[in-house]
Scaffold this motif. Structure first.
Motif, PDB file in Angstrom:
ATOM      1  N   LEU A 438     -25.326  -8.399   5.716  1.00  0.00           N
ATOM      2  CA  LEU A 438     -24.565  -9.519   6.256  1.00  0.00           C
ATOM      3  C   LEU A 438     -25.334 -10.798   5.953  1.00  0.00           C
ATOM      4  N   CYS A 439     -24.711 -11.700   5.205  1.00  0.00           N
ATOM      5  CA  CYS A 439     -25.354 -12.961   4.828  1.00  0.00           C
ATOM      6  C   CYS A 439     -24.522 -14.138   5.321  1.00  0.00           C
ATOM      7  N   GLY A 440     -25.120 -15.299   5.217  1.00  0.00           N
ATOM      8  CA  GLY A 440     -24.414 -16.515   5.613  1.00  0.00           C
ATOM      9  C   GLY A 440     -25.395 -17.626   5.892  1.00  0.00           C
ATOM     10  N   PRO A 441     -24.916 -18.857   5.884  1.00  0.00           N
ATOM     11  CA  PRO A 441     -25.806 -19.986   6.175  1.00  0.00           C
ATOM     12  C   PRO A 441     -26.227 -19.966   7.642  1.00  0.00           C
ATOM     13  N   ASN A 442     -27.209 -20.790   7.964  1.00  0.00           N
ATOM     14  CA  ASN A 442     -27.652 -20.893   9.354  1.00  0.00           C
ATOM     15  C   ASN A 442     -26.497 -21.328  10.247  1.00  0.00           C
ATOM     16  N   GLY A 443     -26.369 -20.675  11.396  1.00  0.00           N
ATOM     17  CA  GLY A 443     -25.302 -20.999  12.329  1.00  0.00           C
ATOM     18  C   GLY A 443     -23.978 -20.354  12.011  1.00  0.00           C
ATOM     19  N   ALA A 444     -23.966 -19.429  11.040  1.00  0.00           N
ATOM     20  CA  ALA A 444     -22.703 -18.793  10.657  1.00  0.00           C
ATOM     21  C   ALA A 444     -22.244 -17.761  11.675  1.00  0.00           C
ATOM     22  N   GLY A 445     -23.165 -17.257  12.526  1.00  0.00           N
ATOM     23  CA  GLY A 445     -22.801 -16.256  13.527  1.00  0.00           C
ATOM     24  C   GLY A 445     -23.349 -14.876  13.236  1.00  0.00           C
ATOM     25  N   LYS A 446     -24.298 -14.763  12.304  1.00  0.00           N
ATOM     26  CA  LYS A 446     -24.821 -13.453  11.901  1.00  0.00           C
ATOM     27  C   LYS A 446     -25.524 -12.745  13.063  1.00  0.00           C
ATOM     28  N   SER A 447     -26.487 -13.425  13.688  1.00  0.00           N
ATOM     29  CA  SER A 447     -27.222 -12.811  14.793  1.00  0.00           C
ATOM     30  C   SER A 447     -26.310 -12.545  15.985  1.00  0.00           C
ATOM     31  N   THR A 448     -25.323 -13.414  16.181  1.00  0.00           N
ATOM     32  CA  THR A 448     -24.372 -13.188  17.273  1.00  0.00           C
ATOM     33  C   THR A 448     -23.582 -11.906  17.039  1.00  0.00           C
ATOM     34  N   LEU A 449     -23.145 -11.685  15.809  1.00  0.00           N
ATOM     35  CA  LEU A 449     -22.416 -10.455  15.501  1.00  0.00           C
ATOM     36  C   LEU A 449     -23.310  -9.236  15.716  1.00  0.00           C
ATOM     37  N   LEU A 450     -24.569  -9.335  15.295  1.00  0.00           N
ATOM     38  CA  LEU A 450     -25.490  -8.224  15.499  1.00  0.00           C
ATOM     39  C   LEU A 450     -25.692  -7.965  16.998  1.00  0.00           C
ATOM     40  N   ASN A 451     -25.768  -9.033  17.781  1.00  0.00           N
ATOM     41  CA  ASN A 451     -25.926  -8.877  19.230  1.00  0.00           C
ATOM     42  C   ASN A 451     -24.676  -8.300  19.880  1.00  0.00           C
ATOM     43  N   VAL A 452     -23.510  -8.623  19.338  1.00  0.00           N
ATOM     44  CA  VAL A 452     -22.275  -8.029  19.842  1.00  0.00           C
ATOM     45  C   VAL A 452     -22.272  -6.529  19.587  1.00  0.00           C
ATOM     46  N   ILE A 453     -22.732  -6.128  18.408  1.00  0.00           N
ATOM     47  CA  ILE A 453     -22.797  -4.697  18.095  1.00  0.00           C
ATOM     48  C   ILE A 453     -23.841  -4.006  18.973  1.00  0.00           C
ATOM     49  N   GLY A 454     -24.988  -4.673  19.163  1.00  0.00           N
ATOM     50  CA  GLY A 454     -26.050  -4.082  19.976  1.00  0.00           C
ATOM     51  C   GLY A 454     -25.771  -4.097  21.464  1.00  0.00           C
ATOM     52  N   GLY A 455     -24.865  -4.979  21.925  1.00  0.00           N
ATOM     53  CA  GLY A 455     -24.477  -4.985  23.329  1.00  0.00           C
ATOM     54  C   GLY A 455     -25.097  -6.074  24.170  1.00  0.00           C
ATOM     55  N   SER A 456     -26.013  -6.849  23.617  1.00  0.00           N
ATOM     56  CA  SER A 456     -26.644  -7.899  24.416  1.00  0.00           C
ATOM     57  C   SER A 456     -25.742  -9.115  24.593  1.00  0.00           C
ATOM     58  N   VAL A 457     -24.710  -9.234  23.744  1.00  0.00           N
ATOM     59  CA  VAL A 457     -23.733 -10.324  23.856  1.00  0.00           C
ATOM     60  C   VAL A 457     -22.336  -9.708  23.871  1.00  0.00           C
ATOM     61  N   PRO A 458     -21.559  -9.913  24.946  1.00  0.00           N
ATOM     62  CA  PRO A 458     -20.196  -9.366  24.975  1.00  0.00           C
ATOM     63  C   PRO A 458     -19.247 -10.240  24.168  1.00  0.00           C
ATOM     64  N   PRO A 459     -18.301  -9.657  23.450  1.00  0.00           N
ATOM     65  CA  PRO A 459     -17.337 -10.482  22.715  1.00  0.00           C
ATOM     66  C   PRO A 459     -16.326 -11.101  23.672  1.00  0.00           C
ATOM     67  N   SER A 460     -15.792 -12.247  23.298  1.00  0.00           N
ATOM     68  CA  SER A 460     -14.731 -12.862  24.099  1.00  0.00           C
ATOM     69  C   SER A 460     -13.434 -12.084  23.963  1.00  0.00           C
ATOM     70  N   ARG A 461     -13.155 -11.606  22.750  1.00  0.00           N
ATOM     71  CA  ARG A 461     -11.995 -10.753  22.484  1.00  0.00           C
ATOM     72  C   ARG A 461     -12.370  -9.805  21.363  1.00  0.00           C
ATOM     73  N   GLY A 462     -11.596  -8.739  21.231  1.00  0.00           N
ATOM     74  CA  GLY A 462     -11.830  -7.783  20.171  1.00  0.00           C
ATOM     75  C   GLY A 462     -12.507  -6.514  20.663  1.00  0.00           C
ATOM     76  N   GLN A 463     -12.758  -5.594  19.747  1.00  0.00           N
ATOM     77  CA  GLN A 463     -13.313  -4.290  20.080  1.00  0.00           C
ATOM     78  C   GLN A 463     -14.479  -3.943  19.164  1.00  0.00           C
TER      79      GLN A 463
END
Length: 649
Positions: A438-463
């Motif tokens: 997973l690549c992208g510029p800074n602030g693209a949401g990469k770490s947030t997506l990883l945290n959503v998968i890991g469970g430390s950040v809940p998604p607002s919507r989706g599964q």
């Protein structure tokens, strides 16, 4: 060389078997019991003996504080309150219901535990400084309630006729000595319980919880439960100290629950040594003897305590226990006895189950820091083997060549923080094996997506779906047991512990158990043995006894990778593992990643585009929270979207 290594392993195994027959926690317990009994028998009828017994009452409280506050860093201002609960509870049962002190004590402890569970279930939802603030007003509320309640004696205090010694016909001298011996027995029990917890597998969990709660949750620690258990444990210890205080002093003053009493308990803990049970006991003894030394000291005790605390912590932040430890190490060096056993907190690993094919990876001597990068080159040699043994072959549930099914599905995930959208309709699917980036510029949401998968950040919507099961609302520790393991963008190792313990924390079997069960049984040795096998399979066995902060950045990242691999994950999340590494080190990492990709599913977040194109079979690119590219390495290199976003051409 192999014969020598095999012989040393057999010797270590025999030593481990002998050591395992001696329960951890007996040494400090024996010291406290022997010293306490001797002191009570000799000076129990004198003023010094009465001060010693009073100090022992406070030491019971500080022993619990060493576990809750010092070791686990869960700062809660509740000890003086529950010390008052124990003391007033015993006084009321003895005075109004004629219950003997020894019978009233367990009743009060059960009531204190229930009250602590109710209160702790609310306040322990906070973390760190917020937890301290949430309990800051408890002593003020308690002293206000006590002073305004005539049933408890109000500002005058509560006397009680009973004593801790159960025989009402005994002489005063017998009652003093008998009561003192009971206090020492209870103090020894408190020290044993605290020491057993701290040296168990739960103790390792608590250490990680104290250093980094987020990392602890990602490694399977049930942080809400552990924090509640710690709160209840500290409150029960405090109630026990208050109960024996009432039974030996035969009077409960209003000041027992006020904020200055809470401050005095904290000073005792930090002067003695916050991470040492024996140090916490010594701190209570020192403060109480100073207070009983003269009227001037008693009147100005806060000034004296403040000066003593300042001096002690300037000399050693770990208090008197740290000063003694440093002095012993200095004496050993001066006497030429050489360094102590380098196993330190790791203990003896004994049988590690390392395959004989890996014997060549063993180092004959402990390496120094300069030799470390060369030693890690063995990692790449191991990964290049056609059929990797041990860990790399065992990672994942199925071997290569078997049909691949969808392991992870991200279905239309959105994440907003207030009015800011970080992830917008992100969907992707990963199979059971392979390496995906997973690549992208800074602030693209990469770490947030990883945290959503890991469970430390809940998604607002989706599964988030793992192997067909919706885990969107599962906490991080549950996802860990479902097979999701991860590393972090910045290295999250547990400083102050060895490499072996940093890996062992991912192998613990205690996460589903309560703290109380570890008083009887600990599986820390089994976790360390599994961690030792992981390190050996990765060619890092010689680093096992090193403290992690003494390692190079490459080695620290490899230790974090070893920790993530130790529980045999089905999905491995890697957050910028190449950050800060040299080109040579990145190539070694690339070899390891390529090998892992054939055994499990690896999801890699990385800024190094060359490394991503080299090791990945499929690459996703995020921009402004959206997936703007999904393809293979060849398309990734030639994509105008990728070049525009990441290369700038």
């Amino acid at each position: 060389m192999n014969a020598l290594v095999t012989s040393s392993r057999r010797s270590a195994r025999r030593s481990a078997l002998v050591a395992s027959r001696v329960p951890r926690g007996l040494t400090p317990t024996a010291v406290v019991a022997v010293v306490g009994v001797v002191f009570v028998l000799i000076w129990g009828q004198q003023y010094a003996g009465s001060v010693f017994v009073l100090a022992a009452c406070y030491a019971i409280v500080t022993a619990g504080m060493a576990v809750q506050i010092g070791f686990s860093q869960q700062i809660a201002f509740s000890q003086s309150v529950f010390m008052g609960v124990g003391a007033y509870g015993v006084a009321m049962l003895n005075t109004h219901y004629n219950l003997p002190v020894l019978l009233a004590t367990p009743i009060v402890l059960v009531g204190s535990a229930l009250l602590a569970i109710l209160l702790g279930s609310v306040v322990t939802r906070a973390s760190g400084l917020a937890l301290a603030v949430a309990t800051l007003m408890l002593p003020l509320i308690a002293v206000g309630y006590v002073s305004g309640t005539g049933f408890l004696g109000g500002a005058v205090g509560a006397p009680l006729p009973g004593t801790l010694w159960p025989s009402s016909s005994a002489s005063t001298s017998v009652a003093l000595i008998g009561g003192g011996l009971i206090v020492i027995a209870l103090l020894a029990l408190a020290v044993f319980v605290a020491a057993r917890i701290l040296t168990s597998d739960v103790g390792l969990e608590l250490f990680v919880l104290g250093v980094d709660e987020r990392t602890a949750a990602a490694l399977g620690v049930r942080t809400p439960r552990r924090k509640l258990e710690l709160f209840v444990l500290g409150c029960v210890f405090a109630a026990l100290g208050g109960a024996v205080y009432a039974g030996t002093q035969q009077f409960v003053p209003e000041t027992l629950v006020d904020p200055t009493a809470e401050l005095a308990l904290l000073i005792m803990l930090f002067i003695g040594g916050r991470r040492s049970v024996i140090g916490a006991v010594i701190g209570a003894l020192v403060i109480q003897y100073l207070q009983g030394a003269s009227n001037w000291v008693s009147v100005n005790i806060l000034v004296v305590e403040g000066l003593l605390l300042t001096v002690v912590l300037l000399v050693d932040p770990e208090g008197l226990a740290g000063i003694v430890t440093t002095a012993i190490s200095w004496a050993r060096t001066r006497l030429g006895s050489g360094p102590a056993d380098r196993r330190g907190p790791s203990g003896s690993s004994g049988e590690t189950g390392v395959p004989e094919a890996l014997d060549a990876l063993d180092a004959p001597d402990a390496p120094d820091a300069a030799a470390e990068p060369a030693d890690l080159a063995g990692l790449a040699d191991l990964a290049r083997a056609a059929e990797p043994a041990g860990l790399l072959a065992a990672v994942g549930d199925a071997g290569p060549g078997q049909p691949t099914a969808a392991l992870l599905e991200i279905r239309s995930v959105f994440k907003e923080y207030g009015g800011l959208s970080v992830l917008e309709d992100v969907s992707l699917t990963l199979p059971e094996h392979g390496l995906f980036a997973l690549c992208g510029p800074n602030g693209a949401g990469k770490s947030t997506l990883l945290n959503v998968i890991g469970g430390s950040v809940p998604p607002s919507r989706g599964q988030v779906v793992l192997n067909g099961a919706d885990i969107t609302r599962r906490p991080p520790h549950e996802r860990f047991y479902l097979g999701i393991s991860r590393t972090f963008q910045s290295v999250h190792l547990i400083k102050g512990r060895t490499v072996l313990d940093n890996v062992a924390v991912a192998c613990l079997a205690s996460n589903q158990s309560s703290i109380t069960t570890r008083i009887v049984r600990s599986r820390l040795d089994q976790a360390r043995a599994q961690a030792a096998r992981t390190l050996a399979d990765l060619g890092m066995e010689h680093l096992a006894d090193r403290e992690v902060s003494s390692l190079t950045l490459e080695s620290q990242r490899m230790v974090e990778l070893a920790r993530a691999l130790a529980p045999r994950p089905r999905l491995l999340l890697l957050d910028e593992p190449a950050s800060g590494l040299s080109e040579e080190q990145r190539q070694r990492l690339a070899v390891v990643l390529s090998t892992l990709a054939s055994r499990t599913c690896v999801f890699l977040v990385e800024h190094d585009l060359a490394l991503v194109a080299q090791v990945s079979e499929r690459i996703f690119v995020l921009s402004a929270g959206r997936v703007v590219f999904d393809g293979g390495p060849a398309d990734f290199r030639s994509s105008p979207v990728v070049n525009s976003l990441l290369v700038g051409s």
